[in-house]
Motif scaffolding. Structure first.
Motif, mmCIF file in Angstrom:
data_model
loop_
_atom_site.group_PDB
_atom_site.id
_atom_site.type_symbol
_atom_site.label_atom_id
_atom_site.label_comp_id
_atom_site.label_asym_id
_atom_site.label_seq_id
_atom_site.Cartn_x
_atom_site.Cartn_y
_atom_site.Cartn_z
ATOM 1 N N LYS A 193 0.805 -1.135 0.090
ATOM 2 C CA LYS A 193 0.032 -0.212 0.010
ATOM 3 C C LYS A 193 0.779 1.282 0.021
ATOM 4 N N TYR A 194 0.576 2.190 -1.031
ATOM 5 C CA TYR A 194 1.183 3.419 -1.127
ATOM 6 C C TYR A 194 0.342 4.607 -0.453
ATOM 7 N N GLN A 195 0.799 5.621 0.137
ATOM 8 C CA GLN A 195 0.158 6.819 0.471
ATOM 9 C C GLN A 195 1.123 7.916 0.335
ATOM 10 N N CYS A 196 0.543 9.196 -0.026
ATOM 11 C CA CYS A 196 1.422 10.254 0.155
ATOM 12 C C CYS A 196 0.709 11.512 1.040
ATOM 13 N N GLU A 197 1.518 11.776 1.882
ATOM 14 C CA GLU A 197 1.407 12.940 3.137
ATOM 15 C C GLU A 197 1.877 14.178 2.634
ATOM 16 N N VAL A 198 0.683 15.235 2.627
ATOM 17 C CA VAL A 198 1.049 16.580 2.370
ATOM 18 C C VAL A 198 1.045 17.403 3.568
ATOM 19 N N SER A 199 1.757 18.286 3.766
ATOM 20 C CA SER A 199 1.862 19.007 5.102
ATOM 21 C C SER A 199 2.366 20.648 4.719
ATOM 22 N N ASN A 200 1.747 21.456 5.519
ATOM 23 C CA ASN A 200 2.292 22.793 5.641
ATOM 24 C C ASN A 200 2.481 23.206 7.007
ATOM 25 N N GLN A 201 2.810 24.279 7.557
ATOM 26 C CA GLN A 201 3.491 24.547 8.775
ATOM 27 C C GLN A 201 2.359 24.313 9.868
ATOM 28 N N VAL A 202 0.902 24.313 9.278
ATOM 29 C CA VAL A 202 -0.128 24.019 10.475
ATOM 30 C C VAL A 202 -0.976 22.794 10.415
ATOM 31 N N SER A 203 -0.779 22.123 9.246
ATOM 32 C CA SER A 203 -1.640 20.815 9.294
ATOM 33 C C SER A 203 -0.986 19.756 8.130
ATOM 34 N N SER A 204 -1.724 18.657 8.346
ATOM 35 C CA SER A 204 -1.224 17.497 7.427
ATOM 36 C C SER A 204 -2.557 16.878 7.224
ATOM 37 N N LYS A 205 -2.377 16.079 5.973
ATOM 38 C CA LYS A 205 -3.471 15.228 5.518
ATOM 39 C C LYS A 205 -2.840 13.955 4.586
ATOM 40 N N THR A 206 -3.327 12.819 4.649
ATOM 41 C CA THR A 206 -2.631 11.593 4.182
ATOM 42 C C THR A 206 -3.821 11.063 2.842
#
Length: 400
Positions: A376-389
């Motif tokens: 299983k592959y996932q990518c996680e994006v984030s900035n200085q205040v939050s993240s989502k997968t």
């Protein structure tokens, strides 16, 4: 059957539309479904039911994501504003620092760098003329600055006096102007710094990066004990239309300005609290202090406001591949200024010699594929205040 979009018979080469057909769907003989002019209402699970020899029924399910935002990989959205990153984030006296520019427009005519928050000629460090592919030094060029063709500015052999704001101003071919600021802090803890540095007024944004809806405190340090009054402005300029509030010490009174939004609170120690911040609150703020000798001292602070990131998605052409072939995963996000991290089987992906990431890390390629890449592959994006997968995408690897 009430949710059927279409039925296709291979034996008779006949397609019959179902109750859920909207007129935008087309079914192909290889089983594929083409959906035109998608909307967010089309988001959801879709099931392909296949009847094979002997009457055996096979169900295959997929999930369709439809987003209102523009998803990108490798290129910022058109609305992205130029930003400046300090590399490294903190620099020691005597070292070098790069003021790295991101999201630079392609149609630049002129590019200017200034020392301070005011984009005026006397503070100009250097300018770049794109059509001539040349750079011109300004009045505040110290001989230690180097301007690159990508707009970034390198500062060699930093000294204590280099501390402060730097301003980038862009003028595009369609005569639009854009401005970005960054604050440089030179660490002088291991050197003989300016003795007056500790007494200077400083403003700290707490937190440094805030999410929309939070509260931010612009905390003032070293406010003079003998000050007469101070004013807060939502601007780098002293203008009544940008004045938030004015505090007079003699009368212990606060007068609200034209830029007060009913969400700001001023404290007698000079600090400013802003409730329920929005992206429109981001930018430069100025604190103007009148001391006992009727002299004004201005100090600036930059407020960073970010929206929480939205969930990214992964696109891959084929989730079933054979060994010795290749596969490319693409992580799409609607948010600018993000960092991307790849996850494999719920753990941080450990890159092998067969794996490569694109410069922005939004694409992961594996060539050649081996059996150990299945999972299983996932990518996680984030900035200085939050993240989502992202939702997981399962890669199946078959032997030849």
């Amino acid at each position: 059957m009430n949710f059927r979009i279409a039925l296709y018979s291979l034996t008779s080469n006949l397609c019959v539309m179902g109750p859920e057909n909207s007129g935008r769907e087309a079914v192909y003989s290889n089983g594929s479904l083409f959906l035109k002019n998608v909307s967010q209402k089309d988001t959801g699970f879709y099931i392909l039911r296949t009847v094979i020899g002997g009457g055996k029924i096979v169900y295959t399910t997929t999930y369709l994501h439809v987003y209102a935002s523009l998803f990108t990989c490798g290129h910022p959205p058109p609305s992205s504003q130029p930003t400046i990153e300090l590399v490294p984030p903190r620099v020691a006296e005597g070292a070098s620092v790069l003021l790295l520019v991101h999201n630079l427009p392609e149609n630049i005519k002129y590019l200017f760098w200034y020392k301070g928050v005011f984009a005026v000629k006397r503070f100009e460090i250097a300018r770049q003329i794109r059509e001539l592919d040349s750079s011109v030094q300004g009045p505040t060029h110290s001989g230690r600055e180097l301007l690159f063709s990508n707009g970034s500015l390198l500062l060699h052999n930093t000294i204590w006096n280099d501390t402060g704001f730097y301003t980038l101003r862009l003028l595009t071919t369609d005569l639009k102007a854009e401005i970005a600021h960054v604050k440089l802090q030179v660490d002088t803890s291991n050197s003989k710094c300016n003795p007056s540095a500790s007494a200077q007024v400083k403003i700290e944004a707490v937190p440094s990066y805030a999410a929309e809806g939070e509260s931010v405190l612009l905390l003032v340090h070293n406010l003079p004990e003998d000050f007469q009054m101070f004013c807060w402005y939502k601007s780098e300029y002293r203008t009544d239309i940008f004045k938030i509030a004015e505090y007079k010490r003699a009368t212990n009174s606060t007068i609200l300005g034209l830029a007060h939004s009913q969400r700001e609170m001023v404290y007698t120690n000079g600090s400013l609290l802003i409730h329920n911040i929005t992206e429109e609150d981001a930018g430069l703020y100025m604190l103007e202090i009148l001391n006992r000798d009727y002299k004004y001292e201005d100090t600036h602070v930059q407020l960073h406001v970010n929206k929480p990131v939205t969930q990214p998605i992964i696109r891959v052409i084929n989730t079933t591949v054979t060994v010795q072939t290749s596969v490319v995963f693409t992580c799409f996000s609607a948010d600018p200024g993000i960092s991307i991290h790849w996850i494999f089987n719920n753990q941080s992906l450990q890159l092998t010699e067969r794996m490569k990431l694109s410069p922005t890390k939004c694409q992961l390629s594996i060539d050649p594929v081996s059996g150990e890449d299945a999972g299983k592959y996932q990518c996680e994006v984030s900035n200085q205040v939050s993240s989502k997968t992202s939702f997981p995408v399962t890669l199946d690897v078959m032997d030849k």
